[in-house]
Enzyme design. Sequence first.
Site, PDB file in Angstrom:
ATOM      1  N   ALA A  99      21.000  27.370  91.950  1.00 42.46           N
ATOM      2  CA  ALA A  99      20.177  26.521  92.576  1.00 42.46           C
ATOM      3  C   ALA A  99      20.901  25.591  93.579  1.00 42.46           C
ATOM      4  O   ALA A  99      20.933  24.231  93.324  1.00 42.46           O
ATOM      5  CB  ALA A  99      19.377  25.797  91.710  1.00 42.46           C
ATOM      6  N   ASP A 157      23.270  42.993  74.335  1.00 48.79           N
ATOM      7  CA  ASP A 157      24.488  42.458  75.279  1.00 48.79           C
ATOM      8  C   ASP A 157      25.382  41.625  74.658  1.00 48.79           C
ATOM      9  O   ASP A 157      26.400  41.468  74.710  1.00 48.79           O
ATOM     10  CB  ASP A 157      24.087  42.345  76.602  1.00 48.79           C
ATOM     11  CG  ASP A 157      23.745  43.826  77.498  1.00 48.79           C
ATOM     12  OD1 ASP A 157      24.024  44.760  76.709  1.00 48.79           O
ATOM     13  OD2 ASP A 157      23.431  43.776  78.497  1.00 48.79           O
ATOM     14  N   GLY A 158      24.595  40.470  74.181  1.00 49.28           N
ATOM     15  CA  GLY A 158      25.139  39.228  73.784  1.00 49.28           C
ATOM     16  C   GLY A 158      26.194  39.528  72.599  1.00 49.28           C
ATOM     17  O   GLY A 158      27.289  38.907  72.349  1.00 49.28           O
ATOM     18  N   GLU A 205      31.010  36.698  82.955  1.00 48.87           N
ATOM     19  CA  GLU A 205      31.317  35.432  83.894  1.00 48.87           C
ATOM     20  C   GLU A 205      31.786  34.342  83.334  1.00 48.87           C
ATOM     21  O   GLU A 205      31.730  33.953  82.404  1.00 48.87           O
ATOM     22  CB  GLU A 205      29.976  35.350  84.545  1.00 48.87           C
ATOM     23  CG  GLU A 205      28.916  34.457  83.848  1.00 48.87           C
ATOM     24  CD  GLU A 205      28.159  35.447  83.041  1.00 48.87           C
ATOM     25  OE1 GLU A 205      28.048  35.271  81.744  1.00 48.87           O
ATOM     26  OE2 GLU A 205      27.434  36.393  83.460  1.00 48.87           O
ATOM     27  N   LEU A 222      22.860  37.828  88.936  1.00 46.94           N
ATOM     28  CA  LEU A 222      21.787  38.803  89.448  1.00 46.94           C
ATOM     29  C   LEU A 222      20.477  37.885  89.428  1.00 46.94           C
ATOM     30  O   LEU A 222      19.697  37.936  90.275  1.00 46.94           O
ATOM     31  CB  LEU A 222      21.550  39.852  88.490  1.00 46.94           C
ATOM     32  CG  LEU A 222      20.402  40.808  89.135  1.00 46.94           C
ATOM     33  CD1 LEU A 222      20.715  41.414  90.453  1.00 46.94           C
ATOM     34  CD2 LEU A 222      20.061  42.300  87.995  1.00 46.94           C
ATOM     35  N   SER A 223      20.247  37.276  88.527  1.00 44.32           N
ATOM     36  CA  SER A 223      19.088  36.380  88.101  1.00 44.32           C
ATOM     37  C   SER A 223      19.311  35.126  89.275  1.00 44.32           C
ATOM     38  O   SER A 223      18.197  34.391  89.459  1.00 44.32           O
ATOM     39  CB  SER A 223      19.075  35.888  86.778  1.00 44.32           C
ATOM     40  OG  SER A 223      19.924  34.649  86.575  1.00 44.32           O
ATOM     41  N   ASP A 253      23.253  23.147  90.943  1.00 47.46           N
ATOM     42  CA  ASP A 253      23.184  22.937  89.750  1.00 47.46           C
ATOM     43  C   ASP A 253      24.473  23.402  88.928  1.00 47.46           C
ATOM     44  O   ASP A 253      24.581  23.069  87.826  1.00 47.46           O
ATOM     45  CB  ASP A 253      21.988  23.312  89.015  1.00 47.46           C
ATOM     46  CG  ASP A 253      20.741  22.803  89.393  1.00 47.46           C
ATOM     47  OD1 ASP A 253      20.724  21.577  89.729  1.00 47.46           O
ATOM     48  OD2 ASP A 253      19.534  22.993  88.907  1.00 47.46           O
ATOM     49  N   ALA A 282      24.033  40.323  85.340  1.00 47.34           N
ATOM     50  CA  ALA A 282      23.972  39.454  84.468  1.00 47.34           C
ATOM     51  C   ALA A 282      23.223  38.192  85.011  1.00 47.34           C
ATOM     52  O   ALA A 282      22.265  38.246  85.825  1.00 47.34           O
ATOM     53  CB  ALA A 282      25.047  38.990  83.327  1.00 47.34           C
TER      54      ALA A 282
END
Length: 292
Positions: free
Chosen positions: A212, A74-75, A148, A192-193, A177, A189
């Site tokens: 965070a 994907d990168g 994003e 989602l995490s 953060d 991506a």
Amino acid sequence: MKIALFGKTFADELFYYFQQLVEILDRHNVQVTIHQPFYEFVRDRIRFGREPQTFAAHHELPGNADFMFSIGGDGTMLDAITLIRDSGIPLMGINLGRMGFLSSISKDEINQAVTSLLKGEYTLDKRSMLCVETPEHLFGEINYALNELTVNKKDTGSMILVHVYIDNILLNSYWADGLIIATPTGSTAYSLSCNGPIITPDSENFVITPIATHNLTVRPVVIPDKSVIRLKVEGRMSQYLVGLDSRSAIIDSSTEIVIRKETFSINLVQRLNDNFFTTIRQKLMWGRDVRN
């Protein structure tokens, strides 16, 4: 037919699959043009039926490619769109990496996928993007993202404060953060995490996801992509890190960031039997349950 090939470096055992791709294109008399740095990487390990053309920049592609194949993960696809830009050239990802949400063609499906494409058995999945505006023109002409935009603290020190305005109305001031502004494509991506929602590609939304956050009641927010988002960053540090897909830049706290929907989209090649829901079931291993 003319097909452009773009990629980066990959492991030695993957040359076999790239050779397979080259031979399939040669058998179908496809004219190949390959990104110059990628050609330098593969030229001594790959046998070309006829010497390919090369290209080095975006302006050399229109008129010289009907499709672009991204060879990698994907990168690699995120880097490929910096060459495609607003040309409208359809992009197909052949996954030599791991997850592969965007580059959905596995290395074992190369023959089948390329044959289907050459027969015209495919659809184009239009993916919206976001555009970033800053007074300093941080990202130059490539000021757009398929996945994003992120704002992060530059080091491991204290949190940052991000003020977010939607159409000049204050949404929230995030102690965190960092912050993610994701497209529907980017919802699977980084967002989602960080517990952001999964958004289908045609939803016409942006997702604002804190990284965070210090306030546990703060949750991701989904807004229409016709909205204009404005960010102002504060904190103990004078500089912060802004990411735009695979690119990054450092900004001062005085910099205001404006985000809006890009005027053009990216065309992803999709096989006729593939769809977004099939992809997320496979990649996220939904249904892998003994009860099924």
